[in-house]
Enzyme design. Structure first.
Site, mmCIF file in Angstrom:
data_model
loop_
_atom_site.group_PDB
_atom_site.id
_atom_site.type_symbol
_atom_site.label_atom_id
_atom_site.label_comp_id
_atom_site.label_asym_id
_atom_site.label_seq_id
_atom_site.Cartn_x
_atom_site.Cartn_y
_atom_site.Cartn_z
ATOM 1 N N ARG A 1 -3.546 -9.991 4.910
ATOM 2 C CA ARG A 1 -4.018 -10.083 3.522
ATOM 3 C C ARG A 1 -2.889 -9.566 2.634
ATOM 4 O O ARG A 1 -2.524 -8.396 2.708
ATOM 5 C CB ARG A 1 -5.282 -9.225 3.374
ATOM 6 C CG ARG A 1 -5.917 -9.239 1.989
ATOM 7 C CD ARG A 1 -7.172 -8.365 1.989
ATOM 8 N NE ARG A 1 -7.799 -8.337 0.683
ATOM 9 C CZ ARG A 1 -7.423 -7.551 -0.316
ATOM 10 N NH1 ARG A 1 -6.426 -6.698 -0.154
ATOM 11 N NH2 ARG A 1 -8.057 -7.602 -1.472
ATOM 12 N N LYS B 1 0.820 -1.224 0.000
ATOM 13 C CA LYS B 1 0.000 0.000 0.000
ATOM 14 C C LYS B 1 0.845 1.261 0.000
ATOM 15 O O LYS B 1 2.022 1.252 0.336
ATOM 16 C CB LYS B 1 -0.984 -0.046 1.167
ATOM 17 C CG LYS B 1 -2.110 -1.032 0.854
ATOM 18 C CD LYS B 1 -3.269 -0.948 1.796
ATOM 19 C CE LYS B 1 -4.369 -1.903 1.302
ATOM 20 N NZ LYS B 1 -5.391 -2.127 2.309
HETATM 21 N N1 HH2 Z 1 -7.510 -3.698 0.810
HETATM 22 C C1 HH2 Z 1 -7.858 -3.687 -0.491
HETATM 23 C C2 HH2 Z 1 -8.988 -4.401 -0.932
HETATM 24 N N2 HH2 Z 1 -9.721 -5.129 -0.065
HETATM 25 N N3 HH2 Z 1 -10.092 -5.936 2.102
HETATM 26 C C3 HH2 Z 1 -9.746 -5.983 3.401
HETATM 27 N N4 HH2 Z 1 -10.459 -6.712 4.266
HETATM 28 N N5 HH2 Z 1 -8.670 -5.279 3.882
HETATM 29 C C4 HH2 Z 1 -7.891 -4.517 3.073
HETATM 30 O O1 HH2 Z 1 -6.932 -3.872 3.565
HETATM 31 C C5 HH2 Z 1 -8.241 -4.445 1.685
HETATM 32 C C6 HH2 Z 1 -9.374 -5.177 1.237
HETATM 33 C C7 HH2 Z 1 -7.052 -2.905 -1.455
HETATM 34 O O2 HH2 Z 1 -5.987 -3.691 -1.946
HETATM 35 P P1 HH2 Z 1 -6.040 -4.520 -3.318
HETATM 36 O O3 HH2 Z 1 -7.138 -5.528 -3.273
HETATM 37 O O4 HH2 Z 1 -4.695 -5.061 -3.591
HETATM 38 O O5 HH2 Z 1 -6.293 -3.430 -4.416
HETATM 39 P P2 HH2 Z 1 -7.552 -2.948 -5.232
HETATM 40 O O6 HH2 Z 1 -8.593 -2.468 -4.257
HETATM 41 O O7 HH2 Z 1 -7.028 -1.847 -6.101
HETATM 42 O O8 HH2 Z 1 -8.089 -4.111 -6.023
#
Ligand code: HH2
Length: 281
Positions: A256, A221
């Site tokens: 995660r 992040k």
């Molecule tokens: N962060 C993201 C998405 N979903 N869910 C939970 N429970 N906790 C988190 O910190 C979280 C989440 C964002 O990261 P990522 O899925 O890699 O990216 P994007 O939202 O751009 O798909």
């Protein structure tokens, strides 16, 4: 179906939730798993690397992300869940805030709800999750992805999180859910400045004191990029490993992550050192 958290959690070390984004625009892995076969291969690789859970998401929640239609979300997600059917030993969680999407995912074997709106995004979600009897990740977010990084402010971010989680668990119970199925996630980067994210990570013990499992999502992040002055998300893997080590130290229940193997390695080594000390005591 994972009906209780007992089978999912392992005392003394964090469980590893591998991230599979089937989106064109996720901030670090967007576009890599749009072809179903590629998504399945990535899922199987994460399992063999030691993931305990696979988290599949079909909508990016990165800062500034625009919402997508229900049809688009379903069209990205459901073929992947269908293709994974019966091929994974580990449970699949689905990162969605739409009840109709989660209902369709449940029909295709999903076992955990990961709702970044903590059941606020869809009035049907709390009762669906309650009746499904599955574990539910309640994540904190200030605002929505389009606006959340517009000068977020808190009196005391950790106190705000605690009040938020108490209120969202009560809402889940009010819809017929069982609070013992809730996993609490402070939502690193969701409506938080660098200082807010660091305060949360420094005070995880206060969230643990709520008595529920805690999930942390720090992987790649931008706050890590801010600390290191590194704009490329893939260049934040060692930084992510540092947060996994800290999560281990703090008794966090789940991390995660995108790079499952890195997280598993960190946790295995730290567990071996801790166990050696116990044997030596
Ligand atoms: N962060 C993201 C998405 N979903 N869910 C939970 N429970 N906790 C988190 O910190 C979280 C989440 C964002 O990261 P990522 O899925 O890699 O990216 P994007 O939202 O751009 O798909």
């Amino acid at each position: 179906m994972v009906s209780t958290l007992d089978g999912l959690l392992r005392s003394g070390r964090p469980r590893v939730m591998g991230i599979l984004n089937v989106t064109p625009d996720s901030f670090s892995d967007g576009g890599r798993h749009l072809v179903v076969d590629d998504a399945v291969a990535a899922a199987l690789r994460m399992e063999s690397d030691g993931a305990d859970i696979l988290d599949v998401g079909a909508v990016s929640t990165r800062p500034g992300a625009e919402p997508v239609s229900v049809e688009t979300e379903r069209d990205r997600l459901l073929p992947v869940l269908e293709a994974l059917g019966g091929r994974l030993e580990i449970p699949v969680s689905v990162d969605t805030d739409r009840a109709c999407v989660f209902a369709a995912a449940l029909d295709r074997g999903a076992a955990i709800l990961n709702d970044v709106t903590a059941l606020r995004g869809d009035p049907e979600m709390a009762s669906l999750a309650a009746s499904a009897g599955c574990p539910v990740v309640l994540m904190h977010m200030r605002g929505d992805p389009r606006t959340m990084q517009d000068a977020p402010r808190y009196d005391d971010v950790v106190e705000d999180l605690k009040a938020f989680f108490e209120e969202r668990m009560a809402a889940f119970v009010g819809a017929g859910g069982d609070a013992s199925r809730c996993i609490l996630d402070p939502g690193i980067g969701f409506g938080k400045t660098l200082e807010h994210n660091l305060a949360i990570l420094a005070r995880i013990d206060e969230l643990k004191a709520l008595g529920r499992p805690v999930l942390l999502g720090c992987s790649r992040k931008s706050f890590l990029g801010r600390i290191l002055d590194r704009s490329e998300p893939l260049g934040r893997e060692y930084a992510t490993a540092a947060t996994t080590a800290r999560a281990f130290h703090d008794g966090v229940d789940m991390v995660r992550v995108h790079d499952v193997r890195a997280a598993v390695d960190v946790i295995e080594v730290l567990a071996a050192i801790r166990d050696a000390r116990r044997k030596g005591d």
